[in-house]
Scaffold this motif. Structure first.
Motif, PDB file in Angstrom:
ATOM      1  N   THR A 237      -7.601  -2.255 -15.752  1.00  0.00           N
ATOM      2  CA  THR A 237      -7.579  -3.342 -14.775  1.00  0.00           C
ATOM      3  C   THR A 237      -6.503  -4.377 -15.068  1.00  0.00           C
ATOM      4  OG1 THR A 237      -9.299  -4.470 -16.072  1.00  0.00           O
ATOM      5  CG2 THR A 237     -10.018  -3.081 -14.237  1.00  0.00           C
ATOM      6  N   HIS A 238      -6.082  -4.525 -16.337  1.00  0.00           N
ATOM      7  CA  HIS A 238      -5.054  -5.512 -16.654  1.00  0.00           C
ATOM      8  C   HIS A 238      -3.651  -4.993 -16.346  1.00  0.00           C
ATOM      9  CE1 HIS A 238      -5.226  -3.003 -20.318  1.00  0.00           C
ATOM     10  NE2 HIS A 238      -3.934  -3.279 -20.419  1.00  0.00           N
ATOM     11  N   THR A 239      -3.504  -3.697 -16.067  1.00  0.00           N
ATOM     12  CA  THR A 239      -2.206  -3.123 -15.725  1.00  0.00           C
ATOM     13  C   THR A 239      -1.980  -3.267 -14.230  1.00  0.00           C
ATOM     14  OG1 THR A 239      -2.380  -1.517 -17.521  1.00  0.00           O
ATOM     15  CG2 THR A 239      -0.778  -1.046 -15.790  1.00  0.00           C
ATOM     16  N   ALA A 240      -0.851  -3.874 -13.873  1.00  0.00           N
ATOM     17  CA  ALA A 240      -0.565  -4.093 -12.460  1.00  0.00           C
ATOM     18  C   ALA A 240      -0.080  -2.802 -11.818  1.00  0.00           C
ATOM     19  CB  ALA A 240       0.504  -5.177 -12.304  1.00  0.00           C
ATOM     20  N   SER A 241      -0.891  -2.228 -10.946  1.00  0.00           N
ATOM     21  CA  SER A 241      -0.483  -1.144 -10.053  1.00  0.00           C
ATOM     22  C   SER A 241      -1.044  -1.496  -8.679  1.00  0.00           C
ATOM     23  CB  SER A 241      -1.006   0.207 -10.537  1.00  0.00           C
ATOM     24  OG  SER A 241      -2.382   0.339 -10.264  1.00  0.00           O
ATOM     25  N   LEU A 242      -0.547  -0.842  -7.663  1.00  0.00           N
ATOM     26  CA  LEU A 242      -1.005  -1.180  -6.319  1.00  0.00           C
ATOM     27  C   LEU A 242      -2.499  -0.916  -6.163  1.00  0.00           C
ATOM     28  CD1 LEU A 242       2.016   0.197  -4.272  1.00  0.00           C
ATOM     29  CD2 LEU A 242       1.573  -2.147  -5.010  1.00  0.00           C
ATOM     30  N   GLY A 243      -3.001   0.118  -6.828  1.00  0.00           N
ATOM     31  CA  GLY A 243      -4.426   0.399  -6.760  1.00  0.00           C
ATOM     32  C   GLY A 243      -5.275  -0.654  -7.445  1.00  0.00           C
ATOM     33  N   THR A 244      -4.861  -1.089  -8.642  1.00  0.00           N
ATOM     34  CA  THR A 244      -5.631  -2.116  -9.346  1.00  0.00           C
ATOM     35  C   THR A 244      -5.546  -3.463  -8.629  1.00  0.00           C
ATOM     36  OG1 THR A 244      -3.711  -2.563 -10.780  1.00  0.00           O
ATOM     37  CG2 THR A 244      -5.351  -0.981 -11.572  1.00  0.00           C
ATOM     38  N   LEU A 245      -4.400  -3.754  -7.986  1.00  0.00           N
ATOM     39  CA  LEU A 245      -4.285  -5.006  -7.237  1.00  0.00           C
ATOM     40  C   LEU A 245      -5.242  -5.028  -6.052  1.00  0.00           C
ATOM     41  CD1 LEU A 245      -0.421  -5.629  -7.212  1.00  0.00           C
ATOM     42  CD2 LEU A 245      -2.140  -6.753  -8.623  1.00  0.00           C
ATOM     43  N   ILE A 246      -5.310  -3.924  -5.329  1.00  0.00           N
ATOM     44  CA  ILE A 246      -6.223  -3.859  -4.185  1.00  0.00           C
ATOM     45  C   ILE A 246      -7.673  -3.872  -4.660  1.00  0.00           C
ATOM     46  CG2 ILE A 246      -6.946  -2.439  -2.229  1.00  0.00           C
ATOM     47  CD1 ILE A 246      -4.069  -1.421  -2.049  1.00  0.00           C
ATOM     48  N   GLN A 247      -7.939  -3.188  -5.761  1.00  0.00           N
ATOM     49  CA  GLN A 247      -9.301  -3.170  -6.290  1.00  0.00           C
ATOM     50  C   GLN A 247      -9.746  -4.564  -6.720  1.00  0.00           C
ATOM     51  OE1 GLN A 247     -10.558  -3.539  -9.573  1.00  0.00           O
ATOM     52  NE2 GLN A 247     -12.642  -2.788  -9.124  1.00  0.00           N
ATOM     53  N   GLY A 248      -8.835  -5.321  -7.357  1.00  0.00           N
ATOM     54  CA  GLY A 248      -9.190  -6.664  -7.807  1.00  0.00           C
ATOM     55  C   GLY A 248      -9.309  -7.679  -6.695  1.00  0.00           C
ATOM     56  N   ALA A 249      -8.802  -7.346  -5.501  1.00  0.00           N
ATOM     57  CA  ALA A 249      -8.820  -8.296  -4.388  1.00  0.00           C
ATOM     58  C   ALA A 249     -10.001  -8.095  -3.449  1.00  0.00           C
ATOM     59  CB  ALA A 249      -7.514  -8.189  -3.599  1.00  0.00           C
ATOM     60  N   ARG A 250     -10.921  -7.216  -3.773  1.00  0.00           N
ATOM     61  CA  ARG A 250     -12.043  -6.964  -2.869  1.00  0.00           C
ATOM     62  C   ARG A 250     -12.889  -8.217  -2.663  1.00  0.00           C
ATOM     63  NH1 ARG A 250     -15.207  -2.007  -5.247  1.00  0.00           N
ATOM     64  NH2 ARG A 250     -14.826  -3.251  -7.131  1.00  0.00           N
ATOM     65  N   GLY A 251     -13.189  -8.903  -3.745  1.00  0.00           N
ATOM     66  CA  GLY A 251     -13.998 -10.112  -3.618  1.00  0.00           C
ATOM     67  C   GLY A 251     -13.300 -11.195  -2.816  1.00  0.00           C
ATOM     68  N   SER A 252     -11.983 -11.324  -2.994  1.00  0.00           N
ATOM     69  CA  SER A 252     -11.241 -12.330  -2.229  1.00  0.00           C
ATOM     70  C   SER A 252     -11.240 -12.013  -0.746  1.00  0.00           C
ATOM     71  CB  SER A 252      -9.796 -12.408  -2.748  1.00  0.00           C
ATOM     72  OG  SER A 252      -9.772 -12.729  -4.123  1.00  0.00           O
ATOM     73  N   LEU A 253     -11.153 -10.740  -0.399  1.00  0.00           N
ATOM     74  CA  LEU A 253     -11.163 -10.364   1.014  1.00  0.00           C
ATOM     75  C   LEU A 253     -12.494 -10.718   1.663  1.00  0.00           C
ATOM     76  CD1 LEU A 253      -9.666  -8.933   3.331  1.00  0.00           C
ATOM     77  CD2 LEU A 253     -10.672  -6.795   2.536  1.00  0.00           C
ATOM     78  N   LEU A 254     -13.589 -10.485   0.963  1.00  0.00           N
ATOM     79  CA  LEU A 254     -14.903 -10.827   1.510  1.00  0.00           C
ATOM     80  C   LEU A 254     -15.071 -12.335   1.669  1.00  0.00           C
ATOM     81  CD1 LEU A 254     -17.150  -8.335  -0.490  1.00  0.00           C
ATOM     82  CD2 LEU A 254     -16.394  -8.142   1.889  1.00  0.00           C
ATOM     83  N   ALA A 255     -14.340 -13.104   0.851  1.00  0.00           N
ATOM     84  CA  ALA A 255     -14.416 -14.564   0.943  1.00  0.00           C
ATOM     85  C   ALA A 255     -13.448 -15.137   1.962  1.00  0.00           C
ATOM     86  CB  ALA A 255     -14.140 -15.178  -0.428  1.00  0.00           C
ATOM     87  N   GLY A 256     -12.637 -14.290   2.621  1.00  0.00           N
ATOM     88  CA  GLY A 256     -11.725 -14.763   3.660  1.00  0.00           C
ATOM     89  C   GLY A 256     -10.291 -14.887   3.241  1.00  0.00           C
ATOM     90  N   GLN A 257      -9.967 -14.639   1.968  1.00  0.00           N
ATOM     91  CA  GLN A 257      -8.577 -14.670   1.521  1.00  0.00           C
ATOM     92  C   GLN A 257      -7.962 -13.286   1.747  1.00  0.00           C
ATOM     93  OE1 GLN A 257     -11.011 -15.860  -0.625  1.00  0.00           O
ATOM     94  NE2 GLN A 257     -10.661 -18.052  -0.339  1.00  0.00           N
ATOM     95  N   TRP A 258      -7.082 -13.154   2.753  1.00  0.00           N
ATOM     96  CA  TRP A 258      -6.557 -11.865   3.172  1.00  0.00           C
ATOM     97  C   TRP A 258      -5.311 -11.437   2.401  1.00  0.00           C
ATOM     98  CZ3 TRP A 258      -1.640 -12.867   4.726  1.00  0.00           C
ATOM     99  CH2 TRP A 258      -1.366 -14.157   5.150  1.00  0.00           C
ATOM    100  N   TRP A 259      -4.550 -12.406   1.869  1.00  0.00           N
ATOM    101  CA  TRP A 259      -3.252 -12.067   1.287  1.00  0.00           C
ATOM    102  C   TRP A 259      -3.324 -11.234   0.010  1.00  0.00           C
ATOM    103  CZ3 TRP A 259      -5.318 -16.869   2.046  1.00  0.00           C
ATOM    104  CH2 TRP A 259      -5.684 -17.607   0.926  1.00  0.00           C
ATOM    105  N   PRO A 260      -4.329 -11.378  -0.860  1.00  0.00           N
ATOM    106  CA  PRO A 260      -4.325 -10.513  -2.053  1.00  0.00           C
ATOM    107  C   PRO A 260      -4.517  -9.026  -1.747  1.00  0.00           C
ATOM    108  CG  PRO A 260      -5.712 -12.440  -2.405  1.00  0.00           C
ATOM    109  CD  PRO A 260      -5.410 -12.380  -0.942  1.00  0.00           C
TER     110      PRO A 260
END
Length: 296
Positions: A237-260
């Motif tokens: 999870t600490h390695t930046a890849s497009l998959g890990t970035l999208i995976q880490g942004a799930r909670g932000s999307l549910l809270a209304g933050q679309w950009w992550p």
């Protein structure tokens, strides 16, 4: 009955249609080449030129929307999302290219051997290919990755070992077609061994198709890596890849933050479309039928 006037009226329409198709073809080539060039330059130049730590945490700036200071906004711990996306694209592209090349080498070797040997060896190899193809790629990839610790190379191995099957089929079909050509018959009549015929005549003939398969496999491998990382089975999870970035942004999307979620997704989709566009141009170059259709 077709008159000379009807034929004269039809020819300009064909020419206009052909000109429109060639114009669309050229536009697609330019757009795809530009996107690929921008992707490569971003991956190569941004990390050494931008003297910023993509892992730097700033909780006071977390989840800020896109602005001049942060064009893509920040993530849930205040890291610059643009820089993280570039680093993530770098890792995902590395995985995609290495996995695609490895899978192409395996598939070309297996397909060429099956087509050149023929007989029982060909049937046995193709039954093995059919058996492995019956298992979903993602499930087989999960099984392979689960045997290793999370990291780049387990993902590369997983993608390579699950994506050589289509290349093997393509290469085998091309080898079987080349075996019926007169120059192969002449080489066999001249006393050339099966190994020499395969290396000198069959393999050079299948390289364009194998190269096209490798190019098309790069975005496929990137999506496969992103799926594994999204499931938490690929990269740490600490390695930046497009998959890990999208995976880490799930909670932000549910809270209304679309950009992550949006920008890592775009970094995955746009290179895929660009590579697919270049591969389509390549396919038209090596296919006489499609090339003749473009000239209508």
């Amino acid at each position: 009955m077709t008159t000379d006037v009807d034929v004269a009226d039809t020819k300009p329409a064909w020419r206009a249609h052909g000109a429109a198709r060639r114009s669309t073809h050229a536009l697609r080539l330019r757009v795809s080449a530009t996107l690929v060039a921008v992707t490569v330059l971003a991956v190569l130049l941004v990390p050494p030129l931008v003297q910023l730590d993509q892992q730097a945490v700033d909780l006071a700036a977390k989840l800020r929307p896109p602005s001049w200071a942060h064009p893509f906004g920040t993530d849930d711990v205040g890291r610059d999302l643009l820089l993280r996306c570039v680093y993530g694209l770098r890792v995902s592209l590395l995985v995609g290219v290495v996995a695609a090349l490895t899978a192409t080498v395996i598939g070309t070797a297996v397909g060429a051997a099956a087509g050149a040997l023929g007989g029982r060896a060909d049937r046995l190899v193709m039954r093995l290919v059919d058996t492995l193809s019956s298992v979903p790629h993602l499930l087989l990839g999960i099984f392979i990755v689960a045997m290793f610790r999370p990291g780049v190379w387990p993902v590369v191995i997983s993608v390579a070992l699950t994506h050589w099957l289509s290349t093997a089929r393509i290469v085998r079909a091309e080898v079987l077609s080349l075996r019926s050509r007169p120059f192969v018959d002449a080489a066999v009549s001249g006393g050339a061994s099966r190994w020499r015929v395969t290396v000198r005549h069959l393999l050079p003939g299948v390289l364009p198709q194998a190269g096209l398969a490798a190019v098309l496999m790069v975005p496929h491998a990137m999506w496969h890596e992103s799926a594994l990382s999204f499931l938490g089975l690929g990269l740490p999870t600490h390695t930046a890849s497009l998959g890990t970035l999208i995976q880490g942004a799930r909670g932000s999307l549910l809270a209304g933050q679309w950009w992550p979620t949006l920008f890592p997704g775009l970094f995955l989709i746009l290179p895929t479309l660009a590579i697919a566009g270049l591969a389509g141009v390549w396919r038209e170059r090596i296919s006489p039928r499609r090339r003749s259709e473009l000239m209508l």
